[in-house]
Every structure is written in C-alpha cells, then in structure tokens.
Design an enzyme around this catalytic site. Structure first.
Site, PDB file in Angstrom:
ATOM      1  N   ALA A 241       0.799  -1.237   0.000  1.00  0.00           N
ATOM      2  CA  ALA A 241       0.000   0.000   0.000  1.00  0.00           C
ATOM      3  C   ALA A 241       0.826   1.279   0.000  1.00  0.00           C
ATOM      4  O   ALA A 241       0.262   2.372   0.088  1.00  0.00           O
ATOM      5  CB  ALA A 241      -1.012   0.042   1.147  1.00  0.00           C
ATOM      6  N   ALA A 242       2.144   1.169  -0.128  1.00  0.00           N
ATOM      7  CA  ALA A 242       2.953   2.402  -0.207  1.00  0.00           C
ATOM      8  C   ALA A 242       2.562   3.199  -1.454  1.00  0.00           C
ATOM      9  O   ALA A 242       2.382   4.421  -1.399  1.00  0.00           O
ATOM     10  CB  ALA A 242       4.442   2.048  -0.242  1.00  0.00           C
ATOM     11  N   GLY A 243       2.397   2.500  -2.580  1.00  0.00           N
ATOM     12  CA  GLY A 243       2.000   3.180  -3.822  1.00  0.00           C
ATOM     13  C   GLY A 243       0.598   3.771  -3.704  1.00  0.00           C
ATOM     14  O   GLY A 243       0.328   4.859  -4.235  1.00  0.00           O
ATOM     15  N   ASP A 244      -0.299   3.076  -3.017  1.00  0.00           N
ATOM     16  CA  ASP A 244      -1.676   3.576  -2.846  1.00  0.00           C
ATOM     17  C   ASP A 244      -1.675   4.829  -1.969  1.00  0.00           C
ATOM     18  O   ASP A 244      -2.426   5.783  -2.224  1.00  0.00           O
ATOM     19  CB  ASP A 244      -2.553   2.491  -2.201  1.00  0.00           C
ATOM     20  CG  ASP A 244      -2.600   1.231  -3.045  1.00  0.00           C
ATOM     21  OD1 ASP A 244      -2.514   1.341  -4.285  1.00  0.00           O
ATOM     22  OD2 ASP A 244      -2.714   0.136  -2.468  1.00  0.00           O
TER      23      ASP A 244
HETATM   24  O1  RIB Z   1      -1.509  -2.145  -3.404  1.00  0.00           O
HETATM   25  C1  RIB Z   1      -1.669  -3.068  -2.361  1.00  0.00           C
HETATM   26  C2  RIB Z   1      -2.955  -3.830  -2.532  1.00  0.00           C
HETATM   27  O2  RIB Z   1      -2.879  -4.610  -3.708  1.00  0.00           O
HETATM   28  C3  RIB Z   1      -3.260  -4.795  -1.430  1.00  0.00           C
HETATM   29  O3  RIB Z   1      -3.980  -4.214  -0.376  1.00  0.00           O
HETATM   30  C4  RIB Z   1      -3.980  -5.927  -2.152  1.00  0.00           C
HETATM   31  O4  RIB Z   1      -5.294  -6.108  -1.750  1.00  0.00           O
HETATM   32  C5  RIB Z   1      -3.875  -5.607  -3.641  1.00  0.00           C
HETATM   33  O5  RIB Z   1      -5.020  -5.059  -4.147  1.00  0.00           O
END
Ligand code: RIB
Length: 299
Positions: A241-244
């Site tokens: 989730a760093a990119g998110d």
């Molecule tokens: O970017 C990380 C995410 O990628 C995770 O939370 C996983 O569910 C996938 O969708």
C-alpha cells in the site's frame, strides 16, 4: 476536493515469510494477519486521511463488513458500495519477506461484478469537473473510462496491476497517470525512466504523468515542467500500500491547487510512513503525521 474512487475492496491475508515461496517448495509462514486492503480501498483511505471528500464505489460480498467499516471509520462515503448477496469479497494472498518486500496473488471475487448498470447508477450523481480515480482491479473498466470521458469527469488512473488488455483501454481522457516503472514501460515503452516518460508523453500528449521510481523517488510531468522528488529513507517493515498511499496524498494535494513539487513531497513522506508499518489500509498515515514527518526533516 470532491472525488469518486471506483475501485477494488480486498481482504488481505498477509503471511510473514523468511523468503517468497519458490516453485515446488512448501514453506511455513511465521505469522498470518488479516488486513483491509485492495488498491481501491487503500487509495480511498489515503485520499480521505489527506483531507479529500471521498466517495467510494465498488462491490463486496456478504463477508465484506470489515471493509465497509474501514472506509466509514476513515471518513469515506460508502453510498456507492454494493454488498452483493451470495458473492464473495475479493481477497489477496500476500507474502511479506524480512526486507518488507511483498508479492501479491489476487482473487477478484465481487470486484469483478461491476457492470454497466452500476456504472450508470453511480456516475449520474457526478458532474463535469468532479474527479474520478481508477485502478485496474475491477471489471468493466473500459466502459467506465468511456462514460467518464463523455461526462467530462477529471480522470486519474493508476494502471495497476498491468494486464495484457490494459494498453488497449480507452485512455485518451485520462488527465493524470500515476504509475511505477513496470506500468509505465507497458504503456509508454522504453528502458530507462527518461525513455518511459518520453514514451508516455508522446502517447498521451494531454496527460500529466507521475512516474514512481522505487528507491530513486518520483518524477512528475505536469504539462509544463518536470518535477523530481527523492525518497525519505526509513526502515521498511511492509511495502504493501505504499504506492496507494502515494496516490491518495498526491492527488489530494493537486486537488487543493498545490504545485506538483509540493504534492510529490507530501506523497513521498506519506508513503515512507506507510512502509514503516504493517498492513495495507492500517499503515496509511493521517495528514498531521505527514506534516510532522516533513517538519522534523526541515521540509
Ligand atoms: O496495493 C496493495 C494492494 O494490492 C493490497 O492491499 C492488495 O489487496 C492488492 O489489491
């Protein structure tokens, strides 16, 4: 900033491992944790914690209560999230190794039940100038991209994960691409980051492009100039989730009218904090933490 994020919601089953399991190997994991995740959900949480007004659209199954609770607790509107009877929520099997790197196996589940009827029902409440954020973990994305263009929405697209079909999607109305080097190369070609960026600019001349470069930070072409930002070094615990987190913080700053350099700095700081913590959505910092992180570094 008012933004609709039409995206995935996953339960993340995270296995701590000594190394990623190899072909033919049976490996015992050291720990199993279940976290709320999905690129869509994570980005909605990041947008909201960064200060945006966020509406999430997507689908979960009957077992998706944790994901709805997570979004609501983060201040995200779930008015457009459908809980489908008889469906199974999407999930991810994630291995995290000792250096904090991950590898992810997806099961689409309810994320793959988005269709044109749902797209129409959601988009009718949004108007020209509203932002729409997309990733590539839900079904009917070509229809969604097309309708967003027809309605004059401002589209930001994180083309992750890359699939063989994605380069053929109708991408001409995307205003912002946020992608890493692998995704960038799939859409823009090239070997070096410069070549990839030039390829993306040539293919999407009206778009703004944010290219993340791992340990080398990130660059942004904002249509007029190129901005660069290095990473903030931290001890990596879990890169999930760093990119998110980066995407949510970057877009919120841009939506507030800040320049791309400031947006990159905030986004990299937020991502650095996320990397230093376990899990996907739970690792995403609040805005005040990001501000304190930056001011402790004299930024
Ligand atoms: O970017 C990380 C995410 O990628 C995770 O939370 C996983 O569910 C996938 O969708």
């Amino acid at each position: 900033m008012r933004i609709l994020n039409f995206g995935s919601l996953n339960l993340d089953f995270v296995y701590q491992v000594a190394h990623f399991v190899r072909p033919g190997e049976t490996l015992s994991s050291e720990e199993l944790s279940t976290f709320p995740g999905g690129k869509g959900l994570n980005q909605s949480v990041a947008l909201s914690r960064a200060g945006a007004e966020v509406f999430h659209a997507g689908c979960v199954g009957e077992d998706g209560g944790l994901l709805l609770d997570t979004l609501r607790e983060a201040g995200v509107s779930c008015r457009y999230v459908r809980q489908l009877a008889g469906a199974r929520t999407g999930h991810a099997v994630i291995q995290v190794d000792q250096s904090g790197q991950n590898c992810i196996l997806l099961f689409g589940g309810a994320n793959q039940m988005v269709g044109e009827e749902m797209i129409e029902a959601v988009l009718k409440d949004f108007a020209p100038g509203d932002w729409l954020l997309l990733q590539n973990e839900i079904s009917a994305l070509p229809a969604l991209l097309r309708r967003a263009g027809e309605k004059g929405l401002r589209v930001a697209f994180n083309p992750s994960p890359i699939t063989p079909e994605l380069p053929h999607f109708p991408l001409e109305n995307v205003e912002f691409f946020l992608l890493n080097e692998v995704e960038g190369a799939a859409l823009g070609g090239g070997g070096t980051p410069e070549e990839t960026l030039n390829g993306l600019r040539a293919r999407f001349p009206r778009a703004k492009i944010v290219l993340t470069l791992g340990g080398d930070g990130a660059v942004c072409w904002d249509g007029a100039q190129l901005w660069r930002q290095g990473i903030f070094p931290v001890e990596a615990v879990d890169t999930t989730a760093a990119g998110d987190t980066f995407t949510g913080y970057f877009l919120t700053a841009v939506g507030e009218g800040l320049d791309a350099g400031t947006a990159l700095r905030r986004a990299n700081a937020a991502a650095a904090i996320a990397v230093s913590r376990k899990g996907a959505a739970p690792s995403i910092p609040e805005k005040a933490e990001v501000e304190a992180f930056l001011s402790a570094r004299g930024c």
